[in-house]
Motif scaffolding. Structure first.
Motif, mmCIF file in Angstrom:
data_model
loop_
_atom_site.group_PDB
_atom_site.id
_atom_site.type_symbol
_atom_site.label_atom_id
_atom_site.label_comp_id
_atom_site.label_asym_id
_atom_site.label_seq_id
_atom_site.Cartn_x
_atom_site.Cartn_y
_atom_site.Cartn_z
ATOM 1 N N MET A 174 0.220 5.357 1.113
ATOM 2 C CA MET A 174 -0.019 3.930 1.305
ATOM 3 C C MET A 174 -0.696 3.347 0.054
ATOM 4 O O MET A 174 -0.340 2.263 -0.424
ATOM 5 N N MET A 175 -1.677 4.090 -0.499
ATOM 6 C CA MET A 175 -2.367 3.613 -1.701
ATOM 7 C C MET A 175 -1.423 3.582 -2.893
ATOM 8 O O MET A 175 -1.424 2.636 -3.676
ATOM 9 N N LYS A 176 -0.599 4.629 -3.011
ATOM 10 C CA LYS A 176 0.315 4.678 -4.162
ATOM 11 C C LYS A 176 1.301 3.512 -4.102
ATOM 12 O O LYS A 176 1.550 2.844 -5.108
ATOM 13 N N GLU A 177 1.838 3.283 -2.909
ATOM 14 C CA GLU A 177 2.818 2.212 -2.755
ATOM 15 C C GLU A 177 2.196 0.853 -3.127
ATOM 16 O O GLU A 177 2.796 0.055 -3.834
ATOM 17 N N TYR A 178 0.973 0.617 -2.645
ATOM 18 C CA TYR A 178 0.292 -0.644 -2.933
ATOM 19 C C TYR A 178 0.029 -0.783 -4.435
ATOM 20 O O TYR A 178 0.315 -1.804 -5.046
ATOM 21 N N TYR A 179 -0.456 0.296 -5.024
ATOM 22 C CA TYR A 179 -0.799 0.295 -6.459
ATOM 23 C C TYR A 179 0.436 0.067 -7.323
ATOM 24 O O TYR A 179 0.402 -0.723 -8.282
ATOM 25 N N MET A 180 1.541 0.754 -6.998
ATOM 26 C CA MET A 180 2.732 0.665 -7.833
ATOM 27 C C MET A 180 3.348 -0.730 -7.757
ATOM 28 O O MET A 180 4.083 -1.127 -8.661
ATOM 29 N N ALA A 181 3.071 -1.471 -6.683
ATOM 30 C CA ALA A 181 3.631 -2.822 -6.550
ATOM 31 C C ALA A 181 2.747 -3.875 -7.228
ATOM 32 O O ALA A 181 3.121 -5.048 -7.291
ATOM 33 N N LEU A 182 1.574 -3.473 -7.713
ATOM 34 C CA LEU A 182 0.661 -4.457 -8.333
ATOM 35 C C LEU A 182 1.190 -4.902 -9.705
ATOM 36 O O LEU A 182 1.795 -4.109 -10.405
#
Ligand SMILES: [Zn+2]
Length: 278
Positions: free
Chosen positions: A270-278
């Motif tokens: 969940m964190m990776k997905e959020y971070y990569m979309a920033l």
């Protein structure tokens, strides 16, 4: 290791791993899940067969999944008895040796408890032991980042200020930035503004490298006035992980983000997905 972004992984073998007792399978699962790194947890003792260590080093290299490690819980560089301090030093060295065999370049541990002593005296003792450890590892030709953890309980050595001072004084020492613990310990540092304050302090006190080569722990957390009570999944916690990731991204922070939530890989993903979309 040189990073070009934050890497996301789990504290220990992912829950969904078919054979959870096998860390080599854990690394394969990290790769299959689309995660980036894995932390070896030696929380209950530093034992690993040599073929497991060499297997880990090999699979980590082949799949491009770097490893970090976490030392045993029963370490206290401020223990009452000298033999307990000595065995704490041994456990840290043993963790470093095995981590090095596995190819891990960064290891974290909880350095000490205050035991109601003055934090200044505890600092001096921890610093002394860290110098001994650094020197002994140097003689063994082991190069590893020693990262005392930012701890979650007010009874534990490991405030942000202590870790910064220790990092300035011991060459191979760096902070393991557990932002969930920082929040639990202080009841503060849960907004974008406060997260950037911490990053500015790290940069000012320790230089750019402190942001370019980070070892972070993140999880949901519950706390009372004495600090860390329990790790939770992020969605069950008030910890503001999204603003933390935004601030880390805005400051171009790089390095390992290790999820210590009970659901391990779910929060890491969940964190990776959020971070990569920033
Ligand atoms: Zn820890």
């Amino acid at each position: 290791m040189a990073f070009n972004r934050l890497l996301f992984g789990t504290a220990g073998v992912p829950n969904s791993t078919h054979r959870k007792s096998n860390p080599v399978e854990g690394v394969k699962q990290i790769h299959a899940l689309g995660l980036d790194c894995m932390q070896l947890e030696f929380a209950h003792g530093v034992r690993m067969k040599e073929e497991v260590s060499s297997g880990l080093r090999k699979i980590s290299y082949e799949l491009g999944i770097p490893l970090t490690s976490h030392g045993p819980y029963y370490i206290n560089l401020n223990a009452r008895e000298q033999d307990k301090i000595d065995s704490s030093v041994e456990r840290i060295i043993q963790t470093a040796k095995i981590s090095d065999l596995c190819g891990a370049e960064s290891m974290t541990f909880h350095a000490a408890f205050y035991m109601k002593d003055s934090p200044y005296d505890v600092f001096d003792l921890v610093e002394k032991s860290m110098n001994v450890i650094q020197e002994r590892l140097g003689r063994l030709d082991i190069e590893i980042e020693l990262r005392p953890e930012l701890t979650g309980k007010t009874s534990q050595f490991g405030s942000l200020e202590e870790l910064i001072t220790l990092t300035k004084s011991v060459g191979s020492c760096h902070p393991c930035m557990d932002f969930s613990h920082l929040f639990a310990r202080t009841g503060k540092y849960n907004s974008y503004q406060e997260f950037t304050e911490v990053l500015n302090v790290l940069k000012t006190e320790l230089g750019d490298v402190a942001l370019q080569n980070m070892h972070l722990h993140l999880s949901g957390i519950s706390a009372n006035s004495k600090g860390d009570l329990k790790h939770l999944n992020l969605k069950d916690s008030s910890f503001n992980w999204k603003d933390l990731l935004r601030s880390l991204k805005d400051y171009d922070c790089r390095g390992y983000v290790i999820s210590g939530s009970p659901n391990l890989e779910k929060d890491a993903l969940m964190m990776k997905e959020y971070y990569m979309a920033l």
